[in-house]
Enzyme design. Structure first.
Site, short mmCIF file in Angstrom:
data_model
loop_
_atom_site.label_atom_id
_atom_site.label_comp_id
_atom_site.label_asym_id
_atom_site.label_seq_id
_atom_site.Cartn_x
_atom_site.Cartn_y
_atom_site.Cartn_z
N TYR A 71 0.86 -1.20 0.00
CA TYR A 71 0.00 0.00 0.00
C TYR A 71 0.89 1.25 0.00
O TYR A 71 0.52 2.31 -0.51
CB TYR A 71 -0.97 -0.02 1.19
CG TYR A 71 -2.19 0.87 1.00
CD1 TYR A 71 -3.07 0.67 -0.08
CD2 TYR A 71 -2.45 1.92 1.88
CE1 TYR A 71 -4.17 1.48 -0.25
CE2 TYR A 71 -3.57 2.73 1.70
CZ TYR A 71 -4.41 2.50 0.63
OH TYR A 71 -5.51 3.31 0.45
N LYS B 191 -3.40 8.41 3.31
CA LYS B 191 -4.67 8.17 4.01
C LYS B 191 -4.58 8.68 5.45
O LYS B 191 -5.58 9.15 6.02
CB LYS B 191 -5.05 6.69 3.98
CG LYS B 191 -5.49 6.17 2.60
CD LYS B 191 -6.70 6.90 2.03
CE LYS B 191 -7.32 6.14 0.85
NZ LYS B 191 -8.33 6.95 0.13
P1 NAD Z 1 -12.68 3.50 -8.27
O1 NAD Z 1 -11.58 3.23 -9.25
O2 NAD Z 1 -14.01 3.02 -8.63
O3 NAD Z 1 -12.74 5.05 -7.89
C1 NAD Z 1 -11.61 5.87 -7.77
C2 NAD Z 1 -12.01 7.21 -8.33
O4 NAD Z 1 -10.98 8.18 -8.13
C3 NAD Z 1 -12.32 7.15 -9.84
O5 NAD Z 1 -13.64 7.57 -10.07
C4 NAD Z 1 -11.33 8.14 -10.42
O6 NAD Z 1 -11.86 8.85 -11.52
C5 NAD Z 1 -11.10 9.05 -9.23
N1 NAD Z 1 -9.88 9.88 -9.39
C6 NAD Z 1 -8.58 9.50 -9.39
N2 NAD Z 1 -7.79 10.56 -9.67
C7 NAD Z 1 -8.62 11.63 -9.82
C8 NAD Z 1 -8.41 13.00 -10.14
N3 NAD Z 1 -7.19 13.50 -10.38
N4 NAD Z 1 -9.50 13.82 -10.22
C9 NAD Z 1 -10.75 13.33 -10.01
N5 NAD Z 1 -11.00 12.04 -9.72
C10 NAD Z 1 -9.95 11.21 -9.64
O7 NAD Z 1 -12.16 2.84 -6.89
P2 NAD Z 1 -12.78 2.85 -5.42
O8 NAD Z 1 -12.20 1.66 -4.77
O9 NAD Z 1 -14.24 3.03 -5.47
O10 NAD Z 1 -12.07 4.13 -4.76
C11 NAD Z 1 -12.77 5.17 -4.12
C12 NAD Z 1 -12.10 5.54 -2.80
O11 NAD Z 1 -12.24 4.45 -1.89
C13 NAD Z 1 -10.62 5.85 -2.87
O12 NAD Z 1 -10.31 6.93 -2.01
C14 NAD Z 1 -9.99 4.58 -2.31
O13 NAD Z 1 -8.73 4.84 -1.75
C15 NAD Z 1 -11.00 4.22 -1.27
N6 NAD Z 1 -10.98 2.84 -0.76
C16 NAD Z 1 -11.02 1.79 -1.62
C17 NAD Z 1 -11.01 0.49 -1.14
C18 NAD Z 1 -11.02 -0.70 -2.05
O14 NAD Z 1 -10.59 -1.79 -1.64
N7 NAD Z 1 -11.51 -0.59 -3.28
C19 NAD Z 1 -10.97 0.27 0.26
C20 NAD Z 1 -10.95 1.38 1.11
C21 NAD Z 1 -10.94 2.66 0.58
O1 0WE Z 2 -7.05 2.82 -1.78
C1 0WE Z 2 -6.99 1.78 -2.40
C2 0WE Z 2 -6.47 1.76 -3.82
C3 0WE Z 2 -6.16 3.11 -4.34
C4 0WE Z 2 -5.36 3.17 -5.61
C5 0WE Z 2 -5.33 2.20 -6.60
C6 0WE Z 2 -4.57 2.40 -7.76
C7 0WE Z 2 -4.48 1.38 -8.85
C8 0WE Z 2 -4.11 1.98 -10.18
C9 0WE Z 2 -4.60 4.30 -5.77
N1 0WE Z 2 -3.86 4.50 -6.87
C10 0WE Z 2 -3.86 3.59 -7.86
N2 0WE Z 2 -3.08 3.85 -8.97
C11 0WE Z 2 -3.12 3.11 -10.07
O2 0WE Z 2 -2.38 3.36 -11.03
N3 0WE Z 2 -7.38 0.62 -1.80
C12 0WE Z 2 -7.72 0.63 -0.40
C13 0WE Z 2 -7.38 -0.69 -2.48
C14 0WE Z 2 -6.08 -1.35 -2.18
O3 0WE Z 2 -4.96 -0.99 -2.83
C15 0WE Z 2 -3.93 -1.76 -2.32
C16 0WE Z 2 -4.41 -2.60 -1.32
C17 0WE Z 2 -5.81 -2.34 -1.22
C18 0WE Z 2 -6.77 -2.97 -0.28
C19 0WE Z 2 -2.58 -1.75 -2.66
C20 0WE Z 2 -1.72 -2.63 -1.99
C21 0WE Z 2 -2.20 -3.46 -0.99
C22 0WE Z 2 -3.56 -3.46 -0.64
#
Ligand code: NAD
Ligand code: 0WE
Length: 259
Positions: free
Chosen positions: A156, A163
């Site tokens: 991560y 975060k």
């Molecule tokens: P997702 O890919 O569906 O959404 C990520 C969004 O970030 C996309 O809509 C993308 O357009 C937007 N984004 C990235 N760079 C941007 C920029 N410069 N301007 C505007 N928008 C931008 O993935 P998600 O998992 O739904 O992620 C949403 C949030 O949830 C993130 O903050 C992520 O860290 C958090 N999160 C995700 C998980 C997981 O496991 N998927 C767990 C906990 C927290």
């Molecule tokens: O917040 C996240 C992921 C956010 C994310 C994902 C990407 C993939 C593509 C941010 N930046 C990028 N950039 C890219 O180019 N999560 C909480 C999901 C997540 O990401 C991990 C996790 C988990 C869970 C990365 C490593 C280990 C665990």
């Protein structure tokens, strides 16, 4: 009557139907919120327009949060539809792909650190700043975090410090805007397969491990995150601000369940 009826809420971060923000939109729409949406790239405009139709919304505005002028322009445009509104969902996170695998110290770079913090943390307070005067009393802001803010989680990497910054941002924005009747919270979600997650190597293994050890013995859904988000943005949560609420099936309170 839903518990969000009469509330106007702007949702950022939908890129697909798997997006956490999409689950949030569904839950808020069920509770009768009026919704507006932002999208990052012009190329996804059509898709977001179709999603917005599902929620009976015609307000779809561009905003790349890496561009400060985009954030200003977003609220200028939004004010033509909604001079005042009641909530903002920030569901945006990004680190350059080369930052998300390998040893943290060896992998991190100044540029990687800067962009990750700018997109994943600064953008939240920047949006709060630009919409401050448009928010009604009893408004709520919400962002999405992950346990990597508190634990050093493999791969991560720099997203963890970002975060941690985002969660501190939640407390500082909550303290700043509280006197105006604006609450600010984060949901720390367990892992969900979204577009952002599909770019992560070993994500399947992460989900398998999670199912094995988390108290509820399954992964959480975007519906579950959505319901918590709808609650936190509603007047039912009027006493809750500055908090990080875990929607993770209890993962963060358990240890050694694999033994
Ligand atoms: P997702 O890919 O569906 O959404 C990520 C969004 O970030 C996309 O809509 C993308 O357009 C937007 N984004 C990235 N760079 C941007 C920029 N410069 N301007 C505007 N928008 C931008 O993935 P998600 O998992 O739904 O992620 C949403 C949030 O949830 C993130 O903050 C992520 O860290 C958090 N999160 C995700 C998980 C997981 O496991 N998927 C767990 C906990 C927290
Ligand atoms: O917040 C996240 C992921 C956010 C994310 C994902 C990407 C993939 C593509 C941010 N930046 C990028 N950039 C890219 O180019 N999560 C909480 C999901 C997540 O990401 C991990 C996790 C988990 C869970 C990365 C490593 C280990 C665990």
């Amino acid at each position: 009557m839903g518990f969000l009826s009469g509330k106007r809420i702007l949702i950022s971060g939908i890129i697909s139907k798997l997006s956490i923000a999409y689950g949030i939109a569904e839950a808020m729409y069920k509770q009768k919120a009026e919704l507006a949406f932002t999208y990052q790239h012009i190329k996804s405009r059509n898709r977001i327009e179709n999603f917005a139709k599902n929620f009976n919304s015609k307000i779809i505005l561009p905003c790349d949060v890496s561009q400060d002028q985009d954030i200003k322009f977003l609220f200028f445009e939004l004010s033509k539809y909604w001079p005042k509104f009641d909530g903002l969902v920030h569901s945006i996170g990004f680190a350059p792909n080369n930052q998300l695998s390998g040893d943290y110290v060896n992998t991190v770079s100044y540029e990687g650190f800067e962009i990750t913090h700018k997109i994943s943390s600064y953008s939240f307070v920047s949006m709060a700043k630009e919409c401050r005067l448009m928010l009604n009393k009893n408004s709520a802001l919400l962002t999405l975090s992950y346990l990597g803010s508190k634990r050093a989680i493999a791969n991560y990497n720099v997203m963890g410090p970002a975060k941690a910054s985002l969660e501190a941002n939640v407390r500082y924005i909550a303290n700043s805007m509280g006197p105006e009747g604006i609450r600010v919270n984060a949901i720390s979600a367990g892992p969900v397969r979204t577009l952002a997650a599909s770019g992560i190597k070993n994500f399947r293994k992460i989900l398998e491990y999670y199912k094995k050890v988390t108290p509820i013995r399954r992964t959480i859904t975007i519906e579950e995150i959505g319901n918590a988000a709808a609650f936190l943005c509603s007047d039912l949560a009027s006493g809750i601000t500055g908090q990080v609420v875990y929607v993770d099936g209890g993962f963060n309170i358990a240890n050694m369940n694999e033994l």
